[in-house]
Design an enzyme around this catalytic site. Sequence first.
Site, PDB file in Angstrom:
ATOM      1  N   ASP A   8       0.998  -1.288  -0.122  1.00 19.50           N
ATOM      2  CA  ASP A   8      -0.112   0.184  -0.243  1.00 19.50           C
ATOM      3  C   ASP A   8       0.786   1.148   0.063  1.00 19.50           C
ATOM      4  O   ASP A   8       2.108   1.193   0.310  1.00 19.50           O
ATOM      5  CB  ASP A   8      -0.801  -0.042   1.235  1.00 19.50           C
ATOM      6  N   ASP A  10      -0.177   5.019   1.007  1.00 22.93           N
ATOM      7  CA  ASP A  10      -0.212   5.901   2.131  1.00 22.93           C
ATOM      8  C   ASP A  10      -0.396   5.491   3.510  1.00 22.93           C
ATOM      9  O   ASP A  10      -0.952   4.457   3.770  1.00 22.93           O
ATOM     10  CB  ASP A  10      -1.609   6.871   1.981  1.00 22.93           C
TER      11      ASP A  10
END
Length: 213
Positions: A8, A10
């Site tokens: 991922d 953020d």
Amino acid sequence: MKAGFLFDLDGVLIDSERRYTRIWADIEHDFPTGVDDFPRVIKGMTLNDILDRYFPSQEVRKAVERRCLEAERELRFGYMPGACELLETLHDRGVPVALVTSSDGQKMRVLRAALPGFVESFTAVVDGDMVSRGKPDPEPYLTGARLIGVPIERCVVVEDAVNGLKAGLASGAYVVGMTDTLGRAAVEPYAHEVHDSLEELDADRLLAVLEAR
């Protein structure tokens, strides 16, 4: 053995989740949804999914989308502790890595301008515009595994948001949860193992875990 890592963006590789929390808290204050702890609930969702689910009025939807995109253009990105070192180690080991994010094309253009060469360092990139069903659906991570040519059960997913963790588990990957965004208690039910920082991750140990699966 073929193995891969699916990251991922953020709150995992890029230190931006606290900024997004403030952005969405401000938006929710001006356009109330009635959802408790709204910024936490939507973490890991694509912008379109957020708009479809929580802002069905076309007038409000346009205003919220404009606010979000304007705020994104002002974001300043920095790396999470240990991110560069972990990516470098995986590169040295010849392990393919994919960036799997709910961010849309506009956000990715901002990121490319802010951190030249970062996005291009990945074997593959899956953004929110490339899938029909975003996290918590497993489609984004299954797409990432396909693009790097590694079976999903031989992939590590590294996530910090509940929607992303659920997507990783549903995909069949080995899921590593990061606590920085939501805390350990929120992450533990949805991960095979949990860490407070990428600096704690041992790439060789995780590759051994994948080999034993």
